[in-house]
Write a protein that holds these residues in place. Structure first.
Motif, PDB file in Angstrom:
ATOM      1  N   GLY A  46      21.747 -31.938 -22.343  1.00 44.87           N
ATOM      2  CA  GLY A  46      22.648 -33.040 -22.017  1.00 44.87           C
ATOM      3  C   GLY A  46      23.430 -32.779 -20.747  1.00 44.87           C
ATOM      4  N   TYR A  47      23.917 -31.556 -20.592  1.00 43.45           N
ATOM      5  CA  TYR A  47      24.643 -31.200 -19.366  1.00 43.45           C
ATOM      6  C   TYR A  47      23.728 -31.328 -18.151  1.00 43.45           C
ATOM      7  CZ  TYR A  47      27.683 -28.588 -16.183  1.00 43.45           C
ATOM      8  OH  TYR A  47      28.484 -28.225 -15.130  1.00 43.45           O
ATOM      9  N   ALA A  48      22.521 -30.798 -18.287  1.00 47.34           N
ATOM     10  CA  ALA A  48      21.582 -30.829 -17.169  1.00 47.34           C
ATOM     11  C   ALA A  48      21.218 -32.257 -16.773  1.00 47.34           C
ATOM     12  CB  ALA A  48      20.325 -30.043 -17.529  1.00 47.34           C
ATOM     13  N   LEU A  73      38.533 -34.835  -6.453  1.00 44.88           N
ATOM     14  CA  LEU A  73      38.321 -35.771  -7.558  1.00 44.88           C
ATOM     15  C   LEU A  73      37.259 -35.244  -8.526  1.00 44.88           C
ATOM     16  CD1 LEU A  73      38.389 -39.177  -5.631  1.00 44.88           C
ATOM     17  CD2 LEU A  73      40.114 -38.321  -7.223  1.00 44.88           C
ATOM     18  N   LEU A  74      36.232 -34.629  -7.997  1.00 42.29           N
ATOM     19  CA  LEU A  74      35.171 -34.085  -8.839  1.00 42.29           C
ATOM     20  C   LEU A  74      35.694 -32.942  -9.714  1.00 42.29           C
ATOM     21  CD1 LEU A  74      32.285 -34.110  -6.220  1.00 42.29           C
ATOM     22  CD2 LEU A  74      32.431 -35.540  -8.270  1.00 42.29           C
ATOM     23  N   MET A  75      36.543 -32.106  -9.160  1.00 39.34           N
ATOM     24  CA  MET A  75      37.125 -31.033  -9.957  1.00 39.34           C
ATOM     25  C   MET A  75      38.018 -31.594 -11.060  1.00 39.34           C
ATOM     26  SD  MET A  75      35.800 -28.254  -9.047  1.00 39.34           S
ATOM     27  CE  MET A  75      36.778 -27.280 -10.189  1.00 39.34           C
ATOM     28  N   GLY A  76      38.699 -32.703 -10.796  1.00 38.72           N
ATOM     29  CA  GLY A  76      39.502 -33.348 -11.832  1.00 38.72           C
ATOM     30  C   GLY A  76      38.640 -33.851 -12.984  1.00 38.72           C
ATOM     31  N   LEU A  77      37.495 -34.431 -12.655  1.00 35.04           N
ATOM     32  CA  LEU A  77      36.561 -34.900 -13.686  1.00 35.04           C
ATOM     33  C   LEU A  77      36.031 -33.731 -14.504  1.00 35.04           C
ATOM     34  CD1 LEU A  77      35.105 -37.468 -14.706  1.00 35.04           C
ATOM     35  CD2 LEU A  77      33.271 -36.955 -13.082  1.00 35.04           C
ATOM     36  N   PHE A  78      35.785 -32.631 -13.838  1.00 34.50           N
ATOM     37  CA  PHE A  78      35.314 -31.415 -14.497  1.00 34.50           C
ATOM     38  C   PHE A  78      36.342 -30.921 -15.527  1.00 34.50           C
ATOM     39  CE2 PHE A  78      35.751 -26.756 -14.409  1.00 34.50           C
ATOM     40  CZ  PHE A  78      34.514 -26.360 -14.864  1.00 34.50           C
ATOM     41  N   ILE A  79      37.591 -30.956 -15.161  1.00 31.82           N
ATOM     42  CA  ILE A  79      38.664 -30.516 -16.068  1.00 31.82           C
ATOM     43  C   ILE A  79      38.706 -31.397 -17.313  1.00 31.82           C
ATOM     44  CG2 ILE A  79      41.172 -30.282 -16.320  1.00 31.82           C
ATOM     45  CD1 ILE A  79      41.190 -29.653 -13.245  1.00 31.82           C
ATOM     46  N   VAL A  80      38.634 -32.704 -17.125  1.00 33.37           N
ATOM     47  CA  VAL A  80      38.673 -33.645 -18.252  1.00 33.37           C
ATOM     48  C   VAL A  80      37.526 -33.385 -19.225  1.00 33.37           C
ATOM     49  CG1 VAL A  80      38.438 -36.080 -18.901  1.00 33.37           C
ATOM     50  CG2 VAL A  80      39.900 -35.441 -16.978  1.00 33.37           C
ATOM     51  N   GLY A  81      36.329 -33.185 -18.707  1.00 28.85           N
ATOM     52  CA  GLY A  81      35.171 -32.960 -19.559  1.00 28.85           C
ATOM     53  C   GLY A  81      35.295 -31.703 -20.394  1.00 28.85           C
ATOM     54  N   ASN A  82      35.832 -30.643 -19.816  1.00 24.71           N
ATOM     55  CA  ASN A  82      35.959 -29.392 -20.560  1.00 24.71           C
ATOM     56  C   ASN A  82      37.073 -29.440 -21.594  1.00 24.71           C
ATOM     57  OD1 ASN A  82      34.048 -27.137 -19.579  1.00 24.71           O
ATOM     58  ND2 ASN A  82      34.680 -28.151 -17.692  1.00 24.71           N
ATOM     59  N   ALA A  90      33.417 -33.376 -33.460  1.00 22.88           N
ATOM     60  CA  ALA A  90      32.036 -33.511 -33.927  1.00 22.88           C
ATOM     61  C   ALA A  90      31.088 -33.124 -32.803  1.00 22.88           C
ATOM     62  CB  ALA A  90      31.759 -34.952 -34.377  1.00 22.88           C
ATOM     63  N   PHE A  91      29.861 -32.777 -33.174  1.00 18.02           N
ATOM     64  CA  PHE A  91      28.860 -32.356 -32.201  1.00 18.02           C
ATOM     65  C   PHE A  91      28.630 -33.436 -31.143  1.00 18.02           C
ATOM     66  CE2 PHE A  91      24.449 -32.018 -30.719  1.00 18.02           C
ATOM     67  CZ  PHE A  91      24.427 -30.709 -30.260  1.00 18.02           C
ATOM     68  N   SER A  92      28.582 -34.689 -31.559  1.00 17.61           N
ATOM     69  CA  SER A  92      28.332 -35.787 -30.623  1.00 17.61           C
ATOM     70  C   SER A  92      29.450 -35.892 -29.591  1.00 17.61           C
ATOM     71  CB  SER A  92      28.183 -37.106 -31.379  1.00 17.61           C
ATOM     72  OG  SER A  92      29.345 -37.378 -32.136  1.00 17.61           O
ATOM     73  N   VAL A  93      30.683 -35.643 -30.020  1.00 16.77           N
ATOM     74  CA  VAL A  93      31.817 -35.709 -29.088  1.00 16.77           C
ATOM     75  C   VAL A  93      31.752 -34.557 -28.087  1.00 16.77           C
ATOM     76  CG1 VAL A  93      34.330 -35.719 -28.879  1.00 16.77           C
ATOM     77  CG2 VAL A  93      33.236 -36.868 -30.818  1.00 16.77           C
ATOM     78  N   MET A  94      31.364 -33.390 -28.578  1.00 14.68           N
ATOM     79  CA  MET A  94      31.223 -32.261 -27.660  1.00 14.68           C
ATOM     80  C   MET A  94      30.136 -32.539 -26.628  1.00 14.68           C
ATOM     81  SD  MET A  94      30.386 -28.247 -28.303  1.00 14.68           S
ATOM     82  CE  MET A  94      30.556 -27.102 -26.914  1.00 14.68           C
ATOM     83  N   LEU A  95      29.047 -33.153 -27.069  1.00 12.02           N
ATOM     84  CA  LEU A  95      27.970 -33.504 -26.147  1.00 12.02           C
ATOM     85  C   LEU A  95      28.478 -34.462 -25.070  1.00 12.02           C
ATOM     86  CD1 LEU A  95      24.998 -33.277 -25.397  1.00 12.02           C
ATOM     87  CD2 LEU A  95      24.506 -35.114 -27.027  1.00 12.02           C
ATOM     88  N   GLY A  97      31.577 -34.615 -23.999  1.00 12.72           N
ATOM     89  CA  GLY A  97      32.412 -33.807 -23.114  1.00 12.72           C
ATOM     90  C   GLY A  97      31.582 -33.024 -22.110  1.00 12.72           C
ATOM     91  N   ARG A  98      30.455 -32.485 -22.576  1.00 13.24           N
ATOM     92  CA  ARG A  98      29.567 -31.746 -21.679  1.00 13.24           C
ATOM     93  C   ARG A  98      29.014 -32.649 -20.575  1.00 13.24           C
ATOM     94  NH1 ARG A  98      28.856 -26.635 -20.915  1.00 13.24           N
ATOM     95  NH2 ARG A  98      26.576 -26.724 -20.927  1.00 13.24           N
ATOM     96  N   VAL A  99      28.657 -33.875 -20.954  1.00 16.51           N
ATOM     97  CA  VAL A  99      28.114 -34.814 -19.976  1.00 16.51           C
ATOM     98  C   VAL A  99      29.186 -35.208 -18.962  1.00 16.51           C
ATOM     99  CG1 VAL A  99      27.164 -37.122 -19.663  1.00 16.51           C
ATOM    100  CG2 VAL A  99      26.320 -35.679 -21.525  1.00 16.51           C
ATOM    101  N   VAL A 100      30.406 -35.457 -19.431  1.00 19.46           N
ATOM    102  CA  VAL A 100      31.503 -35.818 -18.520  1.00 19.46           C
ATOM    103  C   VAL A 100      31.728 -34.709 -17.490  1.00 19.46           C
ATOM    104  CG1 VAL A 100      33.990 -36.222 -18.359  1.00 19.46           C
ATOM    105  CG2 VAL A 100      32.657 -37.364 -20.142  1.00 19.46           C
ATOM    106  N   ALA A 101      31.776 -33.456 -17.968  1.00 20.71           N
ATOM    107  CA  ALA A 101      31.960 -32.330 -17.048  1.00 20.71           C
ATOM    108  C   ALA A 101      30.798 -32.226 -16.069  1.00 20.71           C
ATOM    109  CB  ALA A 101      32.114 -31.033 -17.830  1.00 20.71           C
ATOM    110  N   SER A 102      29.597 -32.523 -16.556  1.00 19.34           N
ATOM    111  CA  SER A 102      28.406 -32.380 -15.720  1.00 19.34           C
ATOM    112  C   SER A 102      28.354 -33.383 -14.571  1.00 19.34           C
ATOM    113  CB  SER A 102      27.144 -32.539 -16.580  1.00 19.34           C
ATOM    114  OG  SER A 102      26.942 -33.889 -16.967  1.00 19.34           O
ATOM    115  N   LEU A 103      29.032 -34.506 -14.721  1.00 23.30           N
ATOM    116  CA  LEU A 103      28.999 -35.522 -13.669  1.00 23.30           C
ATOM    117  C   LEU A 103      29.576 -35.005 -12.358  1.00 23.30           C
ATOM    118  CD1 LEU A 103      30.077 -38.704 -15.695  1.00 23.30           C
ATOM    119  CD2 LEU A 103      27.768 -38.051 -14.974  1.00 23.30           C
TER     120      LEU A 103
END
Length: 403
Positions: A46-48, A73-82, A90-95, A97-103
């Motif tokens: 999912g991150y990839a 701005l990208l570093m700010g998005l990274f912080i939010v995702g982590n 739940a696992f789906s919520v963590m997934l 979060g991983r996608v948000v950080a990956s953007l």
């Protein structure tokens, strides 16, 4: 090297930590959420995939924003995702979060590569790109093992909270050290998109997908492979990741140094050796010492391809390299996603924890074939220009041979 490269390396360190630390924590996360190891592997996939699709999307959105501000701005998005990953119920919520950080990932490295290359002389560009990526590789020596240790002792949620804090440090570093580089005038989205008409750009990206996919076919499942097959204790995964990270650091720096001298030979050697080492990993994984050496070599050979492939994309997308650079970062992660999925498939099919190594060997061998094809096409494309330059038939034949 300019001090601004340190800031880019700091941001890369945080991003590298969050990308790779999950691999050492897959058993803990899977147990906590009550899912299988292959299912937990979707956190890697999912991150990839988020990087792959987020790289062009975020780069296009940032075409009218100065590069320094976009990096912040990208570093700010990274912080939010982590933060979201750390708090996920739940696992789906963590997934998610991983996608948000990956953007943030692809666009940060894509824009950062262009900024790094622009800060130095032409003959030092690959070295500058390698310096930025050193943050990513050092993350695997310090950030990932430490994050794995924290996750195994204090809980994986604490690890992602620490990663979010690293993002804050990265944001501050970019704000303080990266100069306000003006956006190039006259470069529009259609110019950026035109780079994808160049077959050499596409071939370099395909090499990125397959070559890096070879690395992560094996490394995604390093924790279960080393504990169930090699016989290491769970705590040993931490120092095995340190070995992988040390290999990454060395390979990245060597790749950057020699890519400025002999780019294609560097790719031939690293991809060919990577395919052989991955194939041998199916055997060496049964021995502690041999498996540890192999993990180091995979990191070194895999990341020796990063600076030359990134520089090759920049060279062939000259004039409008930002989007192509970012998409190539997405290609690295498409390779991650493809290999993590294929590795999970062969494990789930009952072929054992060493089966992903064969997947990786095939992918790396395919990347080597594309490198040979790319060089052959480049020689053919260069021959007409060389022929025109020759004033005699003998000079023309000589020029054609050298191309």
């Amino acid at each position: 090297m300019p001090l601004a490269l340190l800031a880019l390396a700091i941001g890369a360190f945080g991003i590298g930590t969050t990308e790779f630390v999950i691999m050492g924590l897959l058993p803990e996360v899977a147990s906590d959420y009550g899912v299988s190891i292959p299912t937990a592997g979707f956190l890697v996939t999912g991150y990839a995939l988020g990087v792959m699709f987020g790289a062009p999307l975020m780069t296009v959105l940032g075409t009218k924003i100065p590069r320094k501000r976009m990096l912040m701005l990208l570093m700010g998005l990274f912080i939010v995702g982590n933060v979201l990953s750390a708090l996920a119920p739940a696992f789906s919520v963590m997934l998610i979060g991983r996608v948000v950080a990956s953007l943030a990932h692809g666009a940060f490295f894509g824009i950062g590569s262009v900024v790094a290359a622009d800060l130095v002389a032409p003959h030092k560009k690959a070295g500058a790109i390698a310096m930025m990526f050193t943050g990513l590789t050092v993350a695997n020596v310090v950030g990932v093992p430490l994050g794995t240790l924290i996750g195994q002792s204090a809980g994986w949620r604490v690890t992602f909270a620490v990663v979010a804090a690293l993002g804050v440090v990265g944001l501050a570093g970019v704000a303080k050290l990266v100069p306000d580089v003006p956006k190039p005038e006259g470069v529009r989205l259609r110019h950026e998109l035109a780079a994808f008409k160049n077959v050499q750009v596409l071939l370099a990206m395909a090499m990125t997908v397959l070559g890096f996919g070879g690395v992560f076919a094996a490394i995604t499942y390093i924790a279960p492979m080393m504990t169930h097959v090699a016989g290491f204790a769970d705590g040993s995964v931490t120092w095995l990741l340190v070995l992988f990270g040390l290999g990454m650091v060395g390979g990245n720096l060597v790749g950057g140094k020699f890519a400025d001298r002999a780019l294609m030979p560097m790719l031939y050697i690293s991809l060919g050796a990577l395919a052989v080492v991955l194939a041998l990993f199916t055997l060496t994984a049964h021995d502690k010492i041999a498996s540890a050496v192999t993990v180091f070599l995979i990191g070194a050979l895999g990341f020796a391809t990063v600076p030359p492939l990134q520089k090759r994309v920049l060279d062939h997308a000259h004039g409008a390299p930002t989007l192509a650079s970012a998409v190539n970062i997405g290609a690295f992660n498409l390779g991650n996603a493809l290999s993590a999925w294929l590795g999970g498939v062969v494990i789930g099919a009952g072929f054992g924890y060493t089966a992903p190594n064969w997947v990786g060997a095939v992918l790396a061998a395919a990347a080597l074939l594309l490198a040979v094809l790319s060089a052959a096409l480049e020689r053919r494309e260069g021959a007409p220009a060389a022929v025109v330059a020759g004033s005699t038939p003998e000079e023309q034949r000589t020029a054609a041979v050298h191309h």
